[in-house]
Design a protein around this motif. Structure first.
Motif, mmCIF file in Angstrom:
data_model
loop_
_atom_site.group_PDB
_atom_site.id
_atom_site.type_symbol
_atom_site.label_atom_id
_atom_site.label_comp_id
_atom_site.label_asym_id
_atom_site.label_seq_id
_atom_site.Cartn_x
_atom_site.Cartn_y
_atom_site.Cartn_z
ATOM 1 N N GLU A 137 20.278 -3.257 23.683
ATOM 2 C CA GLU A 137 19.456 -4.468 23.615
ATOM 3 C C GLU A 137 18.012 -4.107 23.290
ATOM 4 O OE1 GLU A 137 20.236 -7.761 24.072
ATOM 5 O OE2 GLU A 137 22.385 -7.203 24.147
ATOM 6 N N HIS A 138 17.295 -5.026 22.632
ATOM 7 C CA HIS A 138 15.845 -4.793 22.394
ATOM 8 C C HIS A 138 15.163 -6.104 22.046
ATOM 9 C CE1 HIS A 138 16.389 -5.278 18.091
ATOM 10 N NE2 HIS A 138 17.502 -4.555 18.231
ATOM 11 N N ASN A 139 13.858 -6.023 21.858
ATOM 12 C CA ASN A 139 13.116 -7.268 21.632
ATOM 13 C C ASN A 139 12.622 -7.444 20.210
ATOM 14 O OD1 ASN A 139 13.327 -7.955 24.363
ATOM 15 N ND2 ASN A 139 11.560 -6.635 24.850
ATOM 16 N N GLN A 140 13.117 -6.643 19.253
ATOM 17 C CA GLN A 140 12.649 -6.751 17.869
ATOM 18 C C GLN A 140 13.178 -8.053 17.262
ATOM 19 O OE1 GLN A 140 10.458 -4.732 17.049
ATOM 20 N NE2 GLN A 140 10.780 -3.105 18.563
ATOM 21 N N PRO A 141 12.498 -8.561 16.205
ATOM 22 C CA PRO A 141 12.891 -9.859 15.616
ATOM 23 C C PRO A 141 14.171 -9.785 14.783
ATOM 24 C CG PRO A 141 11.029 -8.941 14.437
ATOM 25 C CD PRO A 141 11.246 -8.043 15.604
ATOM 26 N N HIS A 142 14.650 -8.551 14.547
ATOM 27 C CA HIS A 142 15.888 -8.434 13.755
ATOM 28 C C HIS A 142 16.713 -7.264 14.259
ATOM 29 C CE1 HIS A 142 12.384 -6.824 11.346
ATOM 30 N NE2 HIS A 142 12.886 -5.794 12.002
ATOM 31 N N TYR A 143 17.947 -7.197 13.754
ATOM 32 C CA TYR A 143 18.865 -6.106 14.132
ATOM 33 C C TYR A 143 19.168 -5.260 12.924
ATOM 34 C CZ TYR A 143 19.512 -9.268 18.051
ATOM 35 O OH TYR A 143 19.288 -10.098 19.109
ATOM 36 N N MET A 144 19.385 -3.961 13.167
ATOM 37 C CA MET A 144 19.777 -3.042 12.086
ATOM 38 C C MET A 144 20.912 -2.155 12.596
ATOM 39 S SD MET A 144 16.145 -1.792 10.519
ATOM 40 C CE MET A 144 15.011 -2.913 9.735
ATOM 41 N N PRO A 145 22.076 -2.734 12.792
ATOM 42 C CA PRO A 145 23.190 -1.970 13.361
ATOM 43 C C PRO A 145 23.911 -1.160 12.287
ATOM 44 C CG PRO A 145 23.850 -4.233 13.001
ATOM 45 C CD PRO A 145 22.448 -4.144 12.511
ATOM 46 N N ILE A 146 24.409 0.006 12.721
ATOM 47 C CA ILE A 146 25.222 0.818 11.814
ATOM 48 C C ILE A 146 26.556 0.085 11.698
ATOM 49 C CG2 ILE A 146 26.431 3.018 11.532
ATOM 50 C CD1 ILE A 146 24.079 4.294 13.110
ATOM 51 N N THR A 147 26.874 -0.324 10.494
ATOM 52 C CA THR A 147 28.066 -1.118 10.320
ATOM 53 C C THR A 147 29.249 -0.227 9.956
ATOM 54 O OG1 THR A 147 26.588 -2.799 9.468
ATOM 55 C CG2 THR A 147 28.935 -3.257 9.279
ATOM 56 N N TYR A 148 29.002 0.561 8.862
ATOM 57 C CA TYR A 148 30.059 1.496 8.451
ATOM 58 C C TYR A 148 29.557 2.913 8.646
ATOM 59 C CZ TYR A 148 31.445 -2.649 5.667
ATOM 60 O OH TYR A 148 31.738 -3.900 5.210
ATOM 61 N N ILE A 149 30.470 3.810 8.972
ATOM 62 C CA ILE A 149 30.168 5.230 8.939
ATOM 63 C C ILE A 149 31.456 5.960 8.626
ATOM 64 C CG2 ILE A 149 30.294 5.320 11.510
ATOM 65 C CD1 ILE A 149 28.136 7.713 9.489
ATOM 66 N N GLU A 150 31.433 6.761 7.599
ATOM 67 C CA GLU A 150 32.628 7.503 7.184
ATOM 68 C C GLU A 150 32.267 8.960 7.056
ATOM 69 O OE1 GLU A 150 35.775 6.722 6.881
ATOM 70 O OE2 GLU A 150 35.459 4.593 7.401
ATOM 71 N N PRO A 151 33.057 9.915 7.406
ATOM 72 C CA PRO A 151 34.304 9.671 8.144
ATOM 73 C C PRO A 151 34.000 9.202 9.569
ATOM 74 C CG PRO A 151 33.888 12.041 7.955
ATOM 75 C CD PRO A 151 32.805 11.339 7.192
ATOM 76 N N LEU A 152 34.869 8.437 10.049
ATOM 77 C CA LEU A 152 34.667 7.841 11.368
ATOM 78 C C LEU A 152 34.836 8.875 12.460
ATOM 79 C CD1 LEU A 152 34.109 5.117 12.773
ATOM 80 C CD2 LEU A 152 36.589 4.795 12.938
ATOM 81 N N LYS A 153 35.707 9.807 12.199
ATOM 82 C CA LYS A 153 36.022 10.825 13.201
ATOM 83 C C LYS A 153 34.751 11.621 13.543
ATOM 84 C CE LYS A 153 39.625 14.213 14.191
ATOM 85 N NZ LYS A 153 38.960 15.499 14.323
ATOM 86 N N GLY A 154 34.433 11.598 14.809
ATOM 87 C CA GLY A 154 33.226 12.307 15.270
ATOM 88 C C GLY A 154 31.995 11.429 15.231
ATOM 89 N N ASN A 155 32.082 10.276 14.502
ATOM 90 C CA ASN A 155 30.918 9.410 14.403
ATOM 91 C C ASN A 155 31.122 8.086 15.147
ATOM 92 O OD1 ASN A 155 29.157 11.012 12.794
ATOM 93 N ND2 ASN A 155 30.476 10.592 11.023
ATOM 94 N N GLU A 156 32.201 8.034 15.924
ATOM 95 C CA GLU A 156 32.569 6.782 16.598
ATOM 96 C C GLU A 156 31.403 6.173 17.367
ATOM 97 O OE1 GLU A 156 34.259 9.578 16.900
ATOM 98 O OE2 GLU A 156 36.405 9.257 16.524
ATOM 99 N N LYS A 157 30.655 7.049 18.041
ATOM 100 C CA LYS A 157 29.572 6.559 18.898
ATOM 101 C C LYS A 157 28.479 5.849 18.116
ATOM 102 C CE LYS A 157 29.593 9.441 23.002
ATOM 103 N NZ LYS A 157 28.922 10.553 23.686
#
Lengths: 591, 135
Positions: A137-157
Motif C-alpha cells: 500500500e502507499h499514498n502515491q496518486p497512481h500505481y505502477m505494478p509489475i504485471t508481467y515477468i518472464e520467466p516467471l520461475k524465480g520471479n514470482e515474488k
C-alpha cells in the motif's frame, strides 16, 4: 728496512681509480636495473590500462544489448493495443533471455494505472490470474505494478509489486516516463533475490501512441523492465577466465559490486560460469572513473590483481641487477687480487734488490780489503828485502878478500833481490790503481804521447811514430801515462829488430777514442792473446828479459777502470797491434 | 848556510830499522863530511832527545837536519811532526821525511806540517848529497 715497511703499508691499498671504476660500474648496474624495471612497469601499466578500459567497455556494451531487448519489448506494445500474458510469455521465450542474455533476471512489463482505474485494472488481470494483486500500500496518486515477468520461475515474488511504493524505483520510473529515455534505478534489493545482494531495475517507457514529449505524462502506458542482480550481471558480462583486473562499482556510495575487497579467491557460480579473479589487497595499479549509466552515475574502481604482481616480479630486471652486482664484486675482488699480487711482486723485487745491493757492497768491500792487503803486504815485504840488499852490498864492499865464486853468488843474490823488488813494485802498482783514481779530468792525449816520445829520443832517432787523429779523453792523466808508458816500453823491450818501430794512432767513434800501438816486433802467438793480460804471466824466460808479468795486467786494469777495453791483434813474426778504447770527449767546437 | 866551515853539521836520524840506520851512516861516511850524527830509535825517543817532553824546557840545541821515518813503534813520524809543530820547531830546523811509504795520504799528511822534503827509500848517494847541500 724502515722504508720497506712504510712501502708495505702503502702497497696494500687499492688506488682511487680502482674505487672509481668499481663505483661507476655499481651506478651503471643500478641504472640499467632501474631502467629495465621502469620499462617493464610501464608496459605492465599499459596492459592494465587496456584491460581496464576493455572491462568498462564490456559492461557498457552489455547494457546496450539489454536496452535493445527492452526496446524490442516496448515495440510489442506499440504494435498492438493490448499485449496479453501469453503473448508476453511467447515474446520472452522467442528472445530466450536465459541463453542469450546471461545476467538478466527476466523481462517484464509494468502497467501505469491511475488511481481511478485500479479496480478495472485488477478485474481485467484477475480474469486470468485470480490471485493477482497490487502491493504494498502507499499514498502515491497512481500505481505502477509489475504485471508481467518472464520467466516467471524465480520471479514470482515480483508479480504485483508496485514501483511507486519505494523511492528508488519510483524516481527512476517517473524519470523514464517524463523523459521517454531508458532509465535505471539506484541500488535496490530485488524482492525475488534470496541472497539480498545489490541489484537494480532497467526501465524503458511505453506510451499509448508515439507522442511529443510534452504529452507523455498523460499518454503514458507503462514500462518494459528488466531486473538485475549485479552479481549475476557481472558474471554474465565478465566471464573471461584470463581477466586480471578486479572491479568495484558504486552508485552514490552504495556498493553495487566489489571484487577488490575479497582477498580470497572469489568464485561466483552462476550455473556454469565462474569468474576467477585473485584480488590484490595492495594492488599495483588502480584506475577510477565514472560511467554514465542510463540516468545514474556509477563510480568504478579497477584494481590490478595478483596476476599483475606475479608478472611485475618479472625476472629480467632482477637478473640484470644480480648479474650486474656479481660482476661488480668480481671486479672488486679482481682489483684486490691484482693489488695483492702486485704487492707481493714488488716486495719480492725489493728484497731481491736489497740482498743484491748488500752482496755488491760486501763484494766491493772485500775487493777493497784485498787490494789494501796486497798494498800493505807488498809494502812491508820491501823493507826486509832492502835490508838484505844493503847487507849484501856491504859484504861486497867490505870483503875484498872474498873469492870469485862467493862474489858471483853474491851478485846472483842481488839479481834475485832486484827481481823480487820489481815484482813487489808491480803488485803495489797494480793494487794502487783502484786506490788512487782521484784525478778525473780532460786529457789532451797528443801532449802525453809527445812527452813519451821525447823520452825515447836518441840523437835524432826515435822509434815512435805519432800518426792519425788527436783526441781529448776523460779519465786519470796518471793512468793514461802509465798505459802509454807500459805499451811503448813493451814494444821496444821485446823487439827483436835492429830498428824497433812503434806507430801510435787514434780513431774516434761515437763515444770512444780507439788507440792502436803497432810494433814491428816478433808478434804474439794467437794462443797467448788471452794469457798476456793475466798477472805474473810472461812469455819469455825470466832471466832473458827482465820482466815481472805485471805490466799488461796493470794496463788492462787501468783501461777497464776508466771505462775502456783492450785487445790484441798479432800474427807470429809479423808484429803486434794493441788496441784500446777510452771514453772520449769530442770537442769539435773549435773546428 | 848558517854553519861556519868548522862547525860540523848536526843531523838527527829518527829510524827504527837498524840496517837503515847503518846504511845511512855508511853513506855519510862515504861523503866524508863533517857531520855529527845522532840516532833516535823511535819517535818517542826523538821527542825526548829534542827535550820536548812536557816537564822539560827547550834548552837543548836543535840539530840542523832531522831525517824522519814514518812507520815506527811507540810514536810514528807524523805524530813526531805534530809535536814539533806544537813546539814551533818546524822552520827552525830542516825536516826531511825518509820513509818507505809512497802513499798519497802520507805524503799529503806530512806536507801539511811544512816539511822541507819527502824522500822515499832507498836513498842514494846523490840524494844525500843534495840534501846536505840544501842544509
Amino acid at each position: 728496512m724502515g722504508q720497506l715497511l712504510e712501502g708495505k703499508h702503502r702497497l696494500g691499498q687499492l688506488h682511487w681509480y680502482h674505487w672509481c671504476v668499481f663505483f661507476l660500474s655499481l651506478i651503471l648496474t643500478f641504472s640499467v636495473w632501474h631502467y629495465a624495471k621502469t620499462q617493464s612497469e610501464q608496459e605492465l601499466y599499459a596492459s592494465f590500462d587496456a584491460e581496464a578500459n576493455k572491462t568498462i567497455e564490456l559492461i557498457t556494451e552489455r547494457m546496450q544489448k539489454y536496452e535493445d531487448v527492452l526496446w524490442s519489448g516496448a515495440g510489442l506494445f506499440y504494435a498492438s493495443n493490448h499485449v496479453s500474458l501469453d503473448e508476453w510469455r511467447d515474446f520472452a521465450g522467442a528472445i530466450s533471455i536465459e541463453k542469450k542474455y546471461p545476467g538478466i533476471n527476466g523481462i517484464g512489463f509494468i502497467n501505469y494505472v491511475e488511481k481511478a482505474n485500479k479496480e478495472h485494472f485488477l478485474n481485467t488481470e484477475r480474469q486470468q490470474r485470480p490471485q493477482f494483486t497490487i502491493y504494498p500500500e502507499h499514498n502515491q496518486p497512481h500505481y505502477m505494478p509489475i504485471t508481467y515477468i518472464e520467466p516467471l520461475k524465480g520471479n514470482e515474488k515480483a508479480v504485483g509489486l508496485d514501483m511507486a511504493h519505494e523511492s528508488n524505483r519510483y524516481q527512476a520510473a517517473l524519470k523514464a516516463m517524463a523523459s521517454g529515455k531508458p532509465q535505471i534505478t539506484g541500488p535496490i534489493t530485488l524482492v525475488q533475490d534470496a541472497g539480498k545482494t545489490p541489484g537494480f531495475l532497467f526501465f524503458v517507457p511505453v506510451y499509448k501512441e508515439k507522442v511529443s514529449q510534452l504529452q507523455q505524462g498523460k499518454q503514458f502506458k507503462g514500462l518494459v523492465y528488466a531486473p538485475f542482480v549485479v552479481k549475476k550481471l557481472m558474471a554474465g558480462t565478465l566471464s573471461r577466465a584470463d581477466r586480471h583486473v578486479a572491479i568495484k562499482l558504486e552508485d552514490n556510495d552504495t556498493i553495487l559490486y566489489d571484487e577488490t575487497s575479497q582477498h580470497e579467491q572469489s568464485s561466483i557460480k552462476d550455473d556454469k560460469q565462474v569468474i576467477t579473479v585473485q584480488s590484490d589487497p595492495n594492488p599495483l595499479f588502480t584506475k577510477k572513473g565514472i560511467i554514465e549509466m542510463y540516468g545514474r552515475q556509477w563510480d568504478y574502481t579497477l584494481a590490478s590483481d595478483m596476476g599483475y604482481r606475479d608478472i611485475s616480479q618479472s625476472a629480467l630486471p632482477w637478473s640484470i641487477l644480480i648479474c650486474g652486482l656479481m660482476i661488480d664484486f668480481m671486479l672488486l675482488y679482481l682489483f684486490f687480487a691484482m693489488a695483492r699480487t702486485n704487492r707481493k711482486a714488488t716486495l719480492y723485487a725489493r728484497q731481491a734488490t736489497e740482498s743484491l745491493v748488500e752482496k755488491t757492497e760486501k763484494l766491493e768491500k772485500s775487493n777493497q780489503e784485498l787490494e789494501r792487503f796486497a798494498y800493505v803486504a807488498s809494502h812491508d815485504l820491501k823493507a826486509p828485502l832492502r835490508g838484505i840488499d844493503n847487507i849484501v852490498t856491504w859484504i861486497i864492499e867490505d870483503g875484498e878478500s872474498l873469492d870469485a865464486g862467493t862474489k858471483e853468488n853474491l851478485a846472483r843474490i842481488q839479481k834475485r833481490i832486484n827481481r823480487m823488488e820489481n815484482l813487489i813494485s808491480g803488485i803495489l802498482e797494480y793494487s794502487k790503481i783502484n786506490m788512487e783514481k782521484g784525478d778525473h779530468t780532460l786529457i789532451d792525449t797528443s801532449e802525453i804521447l809527445a812527452e813519451t816520445r821525447e823520452q825515447y829520443d836518441n840523437e835524432g832517432e826515435n822509434p815512435i811514430i805519432l800518426d792519425g787523429e788527436q783526441a781529448t779523453i776523460m779519465g786519470s792523466k796518471t793512468h793514461f801515462k802509465q798505459v802509454v808508458g807500459n805499451l811503448v816500453s813493451n814494444a821496444i823491450k821485446y823487439n827483436d829488430k835492429e830498428k824497433p818501430r812503434v806507430r801510435i794512432y787514434c780513431k774516434l767513434d761515437e763515444e770512444h777514442a780507439v788507440f792502436t800501438f803497432e810494433d814491428n816486433g816478433p808478434g804474439i802467438d794467437k794462443r797467448y792473446h788471452g794469457k798476456i793480460f793475466e798477472l805474473f804471466q810472461t812469455l819469455q824466460p825470466k832471466d832473458d828479459v827482465e820482466s815481472t808479468g805485471v805490466g799488461l795486467s796493470i794496463v788492462k786494469k787501468i783501461i777497464e777502470e776508466n771505462g775502456g777495453k783492450i785487445w790484441v791483434e798479432s800474427t807470429l813474426g809479423q808484429g803486434t797491434q794493441f788496441h784500446f778504447s777510452w771514453p772520449a770527449k769530442h770537442d769539435r767546437s773549435h773546428i | 848556510m848558517t854553519n861556519a866551515e868548522n862547525t860540523p853539521l848536526r843531523v838527527l836520524l829518527v829510524e827504527d830499522d837498524e840496517i837503515d840506520r847503518e846504511c845511512l851512516e855508511r853513506l855519510f861516511r862515504k861523503l866524508d863530511l863533517k857531520i855529527e850524527l845522532s840516532f833516535a830509535h823511535d819517535g818517542l825517543a826523538a821527542v825526548q832527545m829534542l827535550g820536548l817532553q812536557k816537564e822539560q824546557v827547550n834548552n837543548t840545541s836543535m840539530p840542523d837536519l832531522i831525517l824522519l821515518d814514518i812507520n815506527m813503534p811507540k810514536m810514528n813520524g807524523l805524530e813526531v811532526l805534530e809535536t814539533l809543530a806544537e813546539n814551533d820547531i818546524i822552520g827552525q830546523t830542516k825536516i826531511v821525511m825518509l820513509t818507505t811509504s809512497d802513499r798519497e795520504q802520507d805524503i799529503q799528511d806530512a806536507a801539511k806540517f811544512g816539511i822541507d822534503s819527502y824522500l822515499v827509500k832507498p836513498i842514494s848517494m846523490d840524494m844525500l848529497q843534495n840534501l846536505i847541500r840544501m842544509a
